[in-house]
Write an enzyme that holds these catalytic residues in place. Structure first.
Site, PDB file in Angstrom:
ATOM      1  CG  ASN A  21      -1.839   1.132   1.330  1.00 42.28           C
ATOM      2  OD1 ASN A  21      -1.440   2.272   1.079  1.00 42.28           O
ATOM      3  ND2 ASN A  21      -3.075   0.890   1.700  1.00 42.28           N
ATOM      4  CG  HIS A  24       0.740   6.346   4.812  1.00 42.72           C
ATOM      5  ND1 HIS A  24      -0.165   7.342   5.130  1.00 42.72           N
ATOM      6  CD2 HIS A  24       0.161   5.185   5.178  1.00 42.72           C
ATOM      7  CE1 HIS A  24      -1.229   6.795   5.699  1.00 42.72           C
ATOM      8  NE2 HIS A  24      -1.063   5.486   5.744  1.00 42.72           N
ATOM      9  CG  HIS A  57      -8.207   4.201   1.143  1.00 41.48           C
ATOM     10  ND1 HIS A  57      -8.375   3.987   2.492  1.00 41.48           N
ATOM     11  CD2 HIS A  57      -9.418   4.615   0.690  1.00 41.48           C
ATOM     12  CE1 HIS A  57      -9.630   4.258   2.834  1.00 41.48           C
ATOM     13  NE2 HIS A  57     -10.273   4.663   1.758  1.00 41.48           N
ATOM     14  NE  ARG A  59      -9.428   8.501   4.480  1.00 38.17           N
ATOM     15  CZ  ARG A  59      -9.641   7.630   5.468  1.00 38.17           C
ATOM     16  NH1 ARG A  59      -8.867   6.595   5.628  1.00 38.17           N
ATOM     17  NH2 ARG A  59     -10.633   7.806   6.307  1.00 38.17           N
ATOM     18  NE  ARG A  63      -7.601  11.462   5.597  1.00 34.45           N
ATOM     19  CZ  ARG A  63      -8.095  10.890   6.691  1.00 34.45           C
ATOM     20  NH1 ARG A  63      -7.342  10.067   7.387  1.00 34.45           N
ATOM     21  NH2 ARG A  63      -9.308  11.146   7.096  1.00 34.45           N
ATOM     22  CD  GLU A  84      -7.006  -0.182   1.211  1.00 39.09           C
ATOM     23  OE1 GLU A  84      -7.096   0.903   1.824  1.00 39.09           O
ATOM     24  OE2 GLU A  84      -6.198  -1.054   1.494  1.00 39.09           O
ATOM     25  CB  THR A 115      -9.519   1.717   7.454  1.00 31.78           C
ATOM     26  OG1 THR A 115      -9.052   2.377   6.285  1.00 31.78           O
ATOM     27  CG2 THR A 115     -10.894   1.155   7.208  1.00 31.78           C
ATOM     28  CD  GLU A 165      -7.146  -6.267   3.213  1.00 32.79           C
ATOM     29  OE1 GLU A 165      -7.239  -6.137   1.972  1.00 32.79           O
ATOM     30  OE2 GLU A 165      -6.457  -5.507   3.926  1.00 32.79           O
ATOM     31  CG  HIS A 208      -5.367  -1.607   9.437  1.00 29.48           C
ATOM     32  ND1 HIS A 208      -4.920  -1.011  10.586  1.00 29.48           N
ATOM     33  CD2 HIS A 208      -5.880  -0.625   8.679  1.00 29.48           C
ATOM     34  CE1 HIS A 208      -5.170   0.281  10.528  1.00 29.48           C
ATOM     35  NE2 HIS A 208      -5.749   0.548   9.380  1.00 29.48           N
TER      36      HIS A 208
HETATM   37  N1  PXP Z   1      -5.961  -3.094   4.169  1.00 32.57           N
HETATM   38  C1  PXP Z   1      -6.917  -2.148   4.200  1.00 32.57           C
HETATM   39  C2  PXP Z   1      -8.281  -2.511   3.723  1.00 32.57           C
HETATM   40  C3  PXP Z   1      -6.645  -0.844   4.659  1.00 32.57           C
HETATM   41  O1  PXP Z   1      -7.611   0.079   4.695  1.00 32.57           O
HETATM   42  C4  PXP Z   1      -5.327  -0.524   5.018  1.00 32.57           C
HETATM   43  C5  PXP Z   1      -4.982   0.877   5.434  1.00 32.57           C
HETATM   44  O2  PXP Z   1      -5.153   1.729   4.360  1.00 32.57           O
HETATM   45  C6  PXP Z   1      -4.349  -1.530   4.941  1.00 32.57           C
HETATM   46  C7  PXP Z   1      -4.690  -2.818   4.540  1.00 32.57           C
HETATM   47  C8  PXP Z   1      -2.912  -1.279   5.283  1.00 32.57           C
HETATM   48  O3  PXP Z   1      -2.790  -0.943   6.627  1.00 32.57           O
HETATM   49  P1  PXP Z   1      -1.380  -0.394   7.124  1.00 32.57           P
HETATM   50  O4  PXP Z   1      -1.140   0.884   6.423  1.00 32.57           O
HETATM   51  O5  PXP Z   1      -1.587  -0.253   8.603  1.00 32.57           O
HETATM   52  O6  PXP Z   1      -0.356  -1.440   6.785  1.00 32.57           O
END
Ligand code: PXP
Length: 262
Positions: A21, A24, A57, A59, A63, A84, A115, A165, A208
């Site tokens: 992901n 960030h 994602h 949003r 952001r 996402e 999330t 998931e 997550h």
């Molecule tokens: N899976 C989903 C559905 C999420 O919303 C997120 C956070 O955007 C993640 C995985 C990844 O989480 P993390 O950034 O804490 O690794």
């Protein structure tokens, strides 16, 4: 020091994919305005480091990831794109236009930092049905981000979602709190959910809050097919580089599957 596991049910399981992901990287870019760092460059690097998919994602408040990022990920990256999104008419329409490999429906709350919990598929089934159908109609594989609860899995099955998931955020929080009993209880819920979903014919993923420290027990769950990891990898990239962070995470995941634990 790595040691062999006693009995590893994941030994003969199919490989576990890593979805990276990149949200960030976009958070950092947006902190200054402008174009740097480029999240699509991070996706290219992730692909070269062995990521099996890219997750982002979009949003409602934009952001981090922006609409154009999603388009560029689809155009430029030769890996499955996991989009996402909140279950809203606006996002479904954007997603249908981008046509990613998959869409993961998550709950979205404007004030949250990330999330915070799973989608309430059981409570919102009527509202979700048309959005899920609209995505499936475009051959976009739909995933629902759910807390590890039987009633949520049953709702996913009724809704025809091919993928679930499991939200591992609570497991992460319990590890941080060193709550041994809580970790065991939550871990058992995740294992039971992964098994039950697989028996229902749903492809099971998790994500997550996963880190080098907490990933191996989750990666060792034979029924899981994919982990989605973002914040930790991007944080660690500051110190060891994104390439090294992804390679190390993949190695830990693979070791958990093949019987070597740190
Ligand atoms: N899976 C989903 C559905 C999420 O919303 C997120 C956070 O955007 C993640 C995985 C990844 O989480 P993390 O950034 O804490 O690794």
């Amino acid at each position: 020091m790595k040691k062999p596991m006693q009995e590893n049910p994941a030994l003969n399981a199919p490989p576990l994919r890593l979805g990276v992901n990149i949200d960030h990287v976009a958070t950092l870019r947006n902190a200054r305005g402008g174009d740097l760092p480029d999240p699509i460059r991070a996706a290219h690097l992730a692909a070269a480091a062995g990521a099996d998919g890219i997750t982002a994602h979009l949003r409602e408040d934009r952001r981090h990831i922006r609409d154009r990022d999603m388009e560029r990920l689809k155009e430029e990256i030769d890996l499955p794109l996991n989009f996402e999104m909140a279950a809203t008419a606006e996002m479904v329409s954007i997603c249908r236009a981008v046509k990613p490999h998959g869409a993961c429906l998550v709950p979205e709350n404007r004030m949250e930092r990330t999330t915070e919990g799973g989608l309430d598929a059981a409570g919102q089934a009527n509202a979700l049905k048309s959005f899920i159908d609209a995505l499936l109609e475009k051959d976009i594989r739909v995933s629902l981000f759910l807390d590890p609860e039987e009633r949520q899995l049953e709702a996913a099955l009724r809704l025809g979602a091919p993928v679930v998931e499991i939200h591992t955020g609570r497991y992460h929080d319990l590890v941080i709190a060193c709550d041994t009993k809580g970790i065991e209880a939550e871990y058992n819920r995740i294992v039971a959910c992964a098994k039950m979903g697989t028996q229902m014919g749903i492809e099971m993923h998790a994500g997550h809050g996963l880190t080098f420290q907490n990933v191996q027990p989750i990666a060792g769950i034979a029924e899981l097919r994919e982990l989605n990891i973002g914040h930790f990898l991007i944080s660690e990239a500051l110190f060891m580089g994104l390439d090294n962070a992804i390679r190390e995470m993949k190695q830990l995941m693979q070791d958990a599957r093949t019987g070597m634990l740190v």
